[in-house]
Scaffold this active site. Structure first.
Site, PDB file in Angstrom:
ATOM      1  N   VAL A   1       0.849  -1.184   0.000  1.00  0.00           N
ATOM      2  CA  VAL A   1       0.000   0.000   0.000  1.00  0.00           C
ATOM      3  C   VAL A   1       0.889   1.241   0.000  1.00  0.00           C
ATOM      4  CG1 VAL A   1      -1.749   1.308   1.256  1.00  0.00           C
ATOM      5  CG2 VAL A   1      -1.883  -1.190   1.170  1.00  0.00           C
ATOM      6  N   ASP A   2       0.717   2.072  -1.018  1.00  0.00           N
ATOM      7  CA  ASP A   2       1.469   3.319  -1.150  1.00  0.00           C
ATOM      8  C   ASP A   2       0.599   4.456  -0.631  1.00  0.00           C
ATOM      9  OD1 ASP A   2       3.609   1.988  -2.485  1.00  0.00           O
ATOM     10  OD2 ASP A   2       2.433   2.013  -4.332  1.00  0.00           O
TER      11      ASP A   2
END
Length: 272
Positions: free
Chosen positions: A132-133
């Site tokens: 997850v960015d």
């Protein structure tokens, strides 16, 4: 007590390995350059895991990525996770056959949760790393992005993670877009985005500039592993020195025989 881990991340873009700063890429060198400077048969003694991500901005070349993965994994005993552009169970299987032990899923978390579930069912939840960015957009406001940071996800980070908390994702690679490549250290506020009761291991990424930053990440009880993707900060024997510094400071890391400085002349054994 489980040992904490140091993870090295490689970014691959159509045959070249890249530096990234706030998700803007800069070419560093091809596979031959990488193998001259990072012989992973030796480097594997100073990391606990290797992550290889296809971050190609143009059309991806799966054949080139799998070929690079095969060469990197030759002689490397550290576990390898690979991802980027996984849109089917078959491609996940191909990455595993090319030398990966786990697969990394990012855009599929938002776009195709059924694919995440299918891969977890086919290979086991422990085989799936959810990446997850996260981008800080104003005070207290964090937004998740997909597709190499180009598309904003329309649910909160907590909602995104809650979809996959049970049965899909074996561990989480939590990456700060704002800190990416800056060398300013981790953004620990991103850990506050984890859903209540989150139990999967967390890999902290984005912002490492030196071993002190790694130590700070490992000192947080919510963090199981720390990752760095900065090729130049740890070139040569930098990874060995960083690991020894952490062990000397009392960090609970696995220990293997000390091979001394990395012997860069052995790269030809990996096929360079």
């Amino acid at each position: 007590m489980l040992k904490k881990r140091i993870i090295f991340t490689l970014l691959f873009d159509n045959g070249q390995f890249m530096l990234s700063r706030n998700f803007r890429l800069q070419k560093v060198g091809d596979l031959s350059w990488l193998q001259r400077n990072y012989n992973f048969a030796d480097v594997a003694f100073f990391i606990d895991e290797l992550i290889v991500l296809d971050v190609s901005r143009n059309e991806r070349d799966p054949d080139a990525f799998c070929a690079a993965l095969e060469r990197i994994s030759a002689g490397c005993f550290a576990p390898i996770a690979a991802g980027g552009g996984i849109k089917s169970v078959d491609y996940a299987k191909r990455l595993l056959r090319s030398g990966a032990d786990k697969v990394v899923l990012n855009s599929a978390l938002a776009d195709d949760p059924s694919l995440v579930q299918a891969i977890a069912q086919e290979f086991g939840q422990q085989c799936v790393v959810g990446a997850v960015d996260v981008k800080h957009e104003g005070e207290g406001n964090y937004v998740a992005y997909s597709h190499n940071g180009s598309e904003r996800i329309d649910v909160t980070v907590e909602q995104l993670l809650s979809r996959h908390a049970e049965g899909f994702v074996g561990e989480l690679y939590l990456n700060s877009i704002n800190r990416d490549g800056t060398g300013q250290g981790y953004d620990f506020a991103t850990l506050d985005l984890l859903p209540d009761g989150w139990s999967q291991p967390v890999i902290m990424a984005g912002g490492v500039g030196n071993a002190t930053h790694l130590a700070a990440g490992l000192a947080d009880e919510r963090v199981d592993a720390v990752a760095t993707a900065h090729l130049f900060n740890f070139v040569g024997d930098g990874l060995r020195k960083a690991r020894h510094a952490l062990l000397d400071s009392g960090v609970e890391l696995a220990q293997w025989p000390d091979l001394g400085a990395v012997d860069l002349t052995r790269h030809q054994q990996a096929g360079a």
